[in-house]
Design an enzyme around this catalytic site. Structure first.
Site, short mmCIF file in Angstrom:
data_model
loop_
_atom_site.label_atom_id
_atom_site.label_comp_id
_atom_site.label_asym_id
_atom_site.label_seq_id
_atom_site.Cartn_x
_atom_site.Cartn_y
_atom_site.Cartn_z
N HIS A 271 47.79 37.89 41.45
CA HIS A 271 45.62 38.10 41.57
C HIS A 271 45.19 36.76 42.37
CE1 HIS A 271 46.31 37.74 37.28
NE2 HIS A 271 45.12 37.60 37.62
C1 UD1 Z 1 40.41 39.19 35.79
C2 UD1 Z 1 40.59 37.93 34.91
C3 UD1 Z 1 41.31 37.34 35.17
C4 UD1 Z 1 42.54 38.05 35.11
C5 UD1 Z 1 43.27 39.27 35.30
C6 UD1 Z 1 43.99 40.28 35.37
C7 UD1 Z 1 38.36 36.90 35.51
C8 UD1 Z 1 37.23 35.81 35.35
N1 UD1 Z 1 39.15 37.06 35.77
O1 UD1 Z 1 40.88 38.70 37.92
O2 UD1 Z 1 41.54 35.56 34.59
O3 UD1 Z 1 43.92 37.42 34.89
O4 UD1 Z 1 41.27 39.65 35.08
O5 UD1 Z 1 43.73 41.79 36.03
O6 UD1 Z 1 37.30 37.42 34.06
N2 UD1 Z 1 39.44 46.49 41.47
C9 UD1 Z 1 39.28 47.04 40.88
N3 UD1 Z 1 39.96 48.06 39.89
C10 UD1 Z 1 39.37 47.14 38.81
C11 UD1 Z 1 39.51 45.87 38.46
C12 UD1 Z 1 39.56 45.38 39.67
O7 UD1 Z 1 39.64 48.08 41.88
O8 UD1 Z 1 39.40 48.20 37.43
C13 UD1 Z 1 39.61 44.98 42.26
C14 UD1 Z 1 38.25 45.25 41.76
O9 UD1 Z 1 37.95 45.09 43.91
C15 UD1 Z 1 37.17 43.49 42.00
C16 UD1 Z 1 38.66 42.92 42.16
O10 UD1 Z 1 39.84 43.75 41.34
O11 UD1 Z 1 36.51 43.58 42.66
C17 UD1 Z 1 38.49 42.11 40.69
O12 UD1 Z 1 38.31 42.17 39.45
P1 UD1 Z 1 38.33 41.27 38.35
O13 UD1 Z 1 37.59 41.88 37.46
O14 UD1 Z 1 36.30 40.37 39.71
O15 UD1 Z 1 38.80 39.69 38.69
P2 UD1 Z 1 40.29 40.08 38.62
O16 UD1 Z 1 41.06 39.26 39.87
O17 UD1 Z 1 40.79 41.55 37.89
#
Ligand code: UD1
Length: 443
Positions: A271
């Protein structure tokens, strides 16, 4: 006040919440009230709520509901909403874990806040400090790669924290090199591994291996008619920890995993933005995985970010998406099985029984080290060098050839549940942290 936001945070606060509860039950002063603030960085049921259920965590007292956005917007939104909460509750300490955006956002707010001078309770704690003590759990890890958003979050959070709890010796050195006083640094072990130990028995009851069609019926019934679960129950009746048990069975030439499985499989998680946000890089990794899957089927619980990228780049052809109800896996099919993100217990059991784990996660490198499962890290670096020193993890980089070669060499290794565990990864990290916290909050 515990701060959580993203999936890996929940496993880290669970043992702290438990250890504080246990401290309070001893009656030793001070009694610590605890509040859980969820920033809402992760919000999908499978990324958040499920973990509270599986880990027996109380529901968050406050949810800031920030959701997804760019780094700047997400961090800023957390800051704006958290400041109000901090002023309302005025906790004596905030506990932040790991390296996600929620960690740095709340740390930054807490470091600059000024509680009203009339706060008597705090005055008894430290008359000079009109802001909460900032406690960072899992401090000091460094990948030395500032293109990773997490690395920025780590460096800044550590600079602003008052108490820094570390998981490995390298982290202590990193902090000292960055000018942080040794008096603030406490090497206590790994709270995420506390959670692993606390939940392994429960995880054994997961039916994930059955659901994925990975249990071999013939093997399961061949050993004195005992199923894996019965076996696990019997050993726990005798007061043996899983690890002791693993040691004993490997002494006898048995491998615990052989009881559970016949179908060897690999587990994949992917991811990191650097791996999945650019089509060319992602494609190169997928080409490597496709080749590895010819040797061993790969189970891939896909993060929402990655699911979105697969759709955006039209990469669905690389995967088989079995229906959620009956995955219907078969050894005949060598491919990458893309499934929905799993809850904590299912994932733990899936990982514990895997022949190989391929990942770009940080925490999974640590969990596989404790489980004695071979791990290939699909990244150019790791902030957790202890996992490499212990022999379970190899950092393969992101080039196709290197990923394939590393995976194949790891596949030839025998998994060894009795491999060494890093110092202090003994399930007691949260207790050590709470003992120190109690001491600091009483002075
Ligand atoms: C975040 C953390 C990362 C961690 C990861 C675990 C930061 C900078 N990154 O990354 O260190 O390893 O979490 O999962 O804080 N989304 C959903 N549903 C959710 C959450 C996210 O659909 O409940 C999708 C959305 O499209 C979002 C994308 O995932 O834009 C990324 O989510 P985000 O929280 O920005 O970062 P992660 O890649 O999850």
């Amino acid at each position: 006040m515990h701060i959580v936001g993203a999936r890996p945070n929940f496993m880290k606060i669970a043992p702290l919440v438990k250890a504080i509860k246990e401290h309070n039950q001893t009656g030793i002063s001070p009694h610590l009230d605890q509040i859980i603030v969820h920033t809402g960085q992760h919000y999908d049921e499978k990324m958040s709520e499920l973990f509270f259920d599986h880990l027996g965590l109380p529901k968050p007292d406050i949810n800031l509901e920030v959701g997804s956005a760019s780094h700047a917007v997400q961090t800023a939104e957390i800051m704006i909403r958290f400041e109000k909460v901090l002023l309302q509750y005025q906790p004596d300490a905030i506990i932040v874990v790991g390296d996600v955006n929620s960690t740095i956002a709340c740390t930054l707010v807490a470091s600059k806040i000024q509680y009203p001078a009339s706060n008597l309770r705090l005055a008894t704690c430290n008359s000079k400090r009109r802001r909460p003590l900032i406690v960072h759990v899992e401090a000091g890890l460094r990948s030395f790669d500032r293109t990773m958003p997490e690395e920025i979050n780590r460096i800044l959070t550590d600079q602003l924290s008052d108490l820094l709890f570390t998981t490995e010796e390298d982290a202590n050195e990193n902090l000292k090199r960055e000018g942080i006083s040794s008096e603030k640094i406490f090497f206590v072990g790994n709270v995420m591994i506390d959670t692993l130990f606390q939940h392994l028995e429960k995880a054994k009851k997961s039916d994930i291996l059955n659901r994925l069609g990975l249990i071999n019926q013939r093997l399961r019934t061949s050993d004195q008619g005992l199923s894996t679960r019965d076996y696990a129950l019997r050993t726990s009746d005798q007061g043996l920890s899983t690890r002791d048990y693993a040691l004993r069975t490997s002494d006898q030439g048995l491998n615990t995993r052989d009881y559970a499985l016949s179908t060897p499989y690999a587990v994949l998680t992917l991811h990191r933005p650097s791996n999945v946000d650019h089509k060319e890089t992602f494609l190169n990794i997928l080409e490597a995985l496709k080749e590895i899957s010819q040797k061993i089927p790969i189970i891939f619980p896909a993060h929402p970010r990655t699911q979105n990228r697969i759709k955006l780049f039209s990469l669905e052809n690389y995967f088989i998406n079995p229906s959620t109800r009956d995955y219907g896996l078969s050894t005949k099919h060598s491919c990458i099985y893309c499934i929905e993100p799993l809850g904590y217990l299912d994932f733990l059991w899936l990982m514990a029984n895997a022949k190989l784990v391929l990942t770009d996660s940080g925490g999974i490198q640590e969990e596989t080290t404790v489980l004695g499962v071979s791990c290939v890290t699909i990244r150019e670096n790791t902030e957790r060098p202890i996992t490499v020193k212990m022999g379970t993890n190899i950092v393969a980089g992101t080039k196709k050839g290197n990923i394939i070669n590393t995976a194949l060499s790891q596949l030839n290794k025998l998994n060894n549940a009795s491999n060494p565990i890093p110092p202090l990864w003994d399930g007691q990290a949260a207790k050590r942290i709470v003992d120190i916290l109690v001491e600091k909050l009483s002075t």
